[in-house]
Write an enzyme that holds these catalytic residues in place. Structure first.
Site, PDB file in Angstrom:
ATOM      1  N   LEU A   1     -50.021  68.467  57.179  1.00  0.00           N
ATOM      2  CA  LEU A   1     -49.734  67.643  58.354  1.00  0.00           C
ATOM      3  C   LEU A   1     -50.872  66.651  58.600  1.00  0.00           C
ATOM      4  O   LEU A   1     -50.634  65.475  58.896  1.00  0.00           O
ATOM      5  CB  LEU A   1     -49.523  68.539  59.572  1.00  0.00           C
ATOM      6  CG  LEU A   1     -49.207  67.835  60.894  1.00  0.00           C
ATOM      7  CD1 LEU A   1     -47.895  67.073  60.805  1.00  0.00           C
ATOM      8  CD2 LEU A   1     -49.154  68.847  62.036  1.00  0.00           C
TER       9      LEU A   1
ATOM     10  N   ALA B   1     -55.297  60.831  50.567  1.00  0.00           N
ATOM     11  CA  ALA B   1     -55.890  59.497  50.442  1.00  0.00           C
ATOM     12  C   ALA B   1     -55.597  58.863  49.089  1.00  0.00           C
ATOM     13  O   ALA B   1     -56.514  58.556  48.313  1.00  0.00           O
ATOM     14  CB  ALA B   1     -57.404  59.568  50.686  1.00  0.00           C
TER      15      ALA B   1
ATOM     16  N   ASP C   1     -55.085  82.649  62.682  1.00  0.00           N
ATOM     17  CA  ASP C   1     -54.211  82.420  61.538  1.00  0.00           C
ATOM     18  C   ASP C   1     -54.933  82.647  60.211  1.00  0.00           C
ATOM     19  O   ASP C   1     -54.324  83.054  59.225  1.00  0.00           O
ATOM     20  CB  ASP C   1     -53.637  81.006  61.587  1.00  0.00           C
ATOM     21  CG  ASP C   1     -52.513  80.863  62.613  1.00  0.00           C
ATOM     22  OD1 ASP C   1     -52.069  81.904  63.141  1.00  0.00           O
ATOM     23  OD2 ASP C   1     -52.088  79.729  62.871  1.00  0.00           O
TER      24      ASP C   1
END
Length: 300
Positions: free
Chosen positions: A195, A215, A76
């Site tokens: 994700l 975060a 990818d």
């Protein structure tokens, strides 16, 4: 006599570099394409790496101007790199995976030639994907531009403290966020870094842009899906060693008061998948979802 192909005449090959054992599969694809009457060209870095004689080398710009399709052999990451370069030319992309199934390179190298024959004869499933474009502005001047198939990521360095970012959407203030950074993702990129950071999966046919904090200091800063027409502006309020990257492949270092303006690109890319391809099959394979095709194990 060579065959005449109404859909495709010139096919470009783009190969992941430094891949052991790639020469023989590439030669098989070249022999197959040339035997079927196609004109085969190599992307210039592919040509330099392989050194196979008798195949013209072209830059991405030349491929965009002359090729009818591009076959990408790698993973990818290889697809992301060439897809951004070819997006302005609308050259369809066919992905052959060197290893495990990819989200974008979804044809196994085993048995690839019959699949290629079907696709190039017009038996395929075409799928268009949107991209993001971004500008980095410093004191009102553009210092960097980028294009992303997956995502634009603003993030602090490994040894730095939290970044404070101001986010505006379509001229409206959204929030000041203290976090390790922010991911701005396409639906294609929703299965990538977004994700991992807790973002939602978006089907590639959806029109939307995902903002996923990395975060965040405040747990109330949650991922949000915005309309694809949105113009997103991110200002660096404070922080050290902050950078912006496009698909993790092009970078720019940022300073306080720098702004990144992100919008949907006018360009898109087209993937050609084998007949019967399903996005959900890819999700099951890559995300290791349980499946019970015979009904065994399902709840009553």
């Amino acid at each position: 006599m060579p065959a005449t192909h109404a859909l495709y005449q010139t096919i470009a090959l783009v190969i992941r570099q430094n891949t052991d054992g790639i020469e023989q599969p590439v030669r098989s694809v070249v022999d197959f394409l040339q035997g079927a009457g196609y004109d085969v060209v190599f992307e210039e870095r592919t040509a330099a790496h392989l050194g196979l004689p008798g195949i013209r080398a072209m830059s991405a710009t030349e491929i965009g101007a002359h090729a009818d399709a591009a076959i990408v052999m790698g993973g990818d990451g290889t697809m992301l790199g060439i897809a951004r370069q070819l997006a302005p030319y609308d050259v369809p992309l066919i992905g052959i995976n060197q290893g495990r199934l990819g989200f974008m390179t979804d044809i196994s190298i085993d048995g690839m030639l019959p699949v290629l024959a079907k696709i190039l004869s017009g038996r395929y499933k075409a799928e268009r994907r949107t991209l993001l474009e971004g500008q980095v502005l410093r004191d009102g001047a553009v210092i960097h531009v980028g294009l992303a198939v997956n995502d634009v990521v603003v993030a602090r360095g490994a040894g730095a403290g939290m970044a404070e970012l101001r986010v505006d959407v379509d001229g409206h203030f959204m929030y000041n966020q203290r976090s390790d950074g922010l991911i701005i993702s396409t639906p294609t990129g929703s299965t990538a870094y977004a994700l991992s950071a807790g973002g939602p999966l978006l089907h590639p046919s959806l029109g939307g842009v995902v903002l996923v904090p990395i975060a965040p200091h405040a747990l109330s800063n949650r991922p949000i899906v915005l309309p694809e027409s949105s113009v997103i502006e991110i200002e660096i309020v404070r922080g050290r060693d902050i950078s912006v990257n496009f698909d993790m492949q092009t970078f720019a270092s940022l300073s306080s008061q720098d702004r990144i303006v992100i919008r949907r690109s006018p360009h898109s890319i087209t993937f050609l998948h084998p007949e019967g391809w399903s996005y959900y099959n890819t999700l099951r394979e890559k995300l290791h979802w349980n499946e019970y095709p015979s009904g065994e194990g399902k709840l009553a």
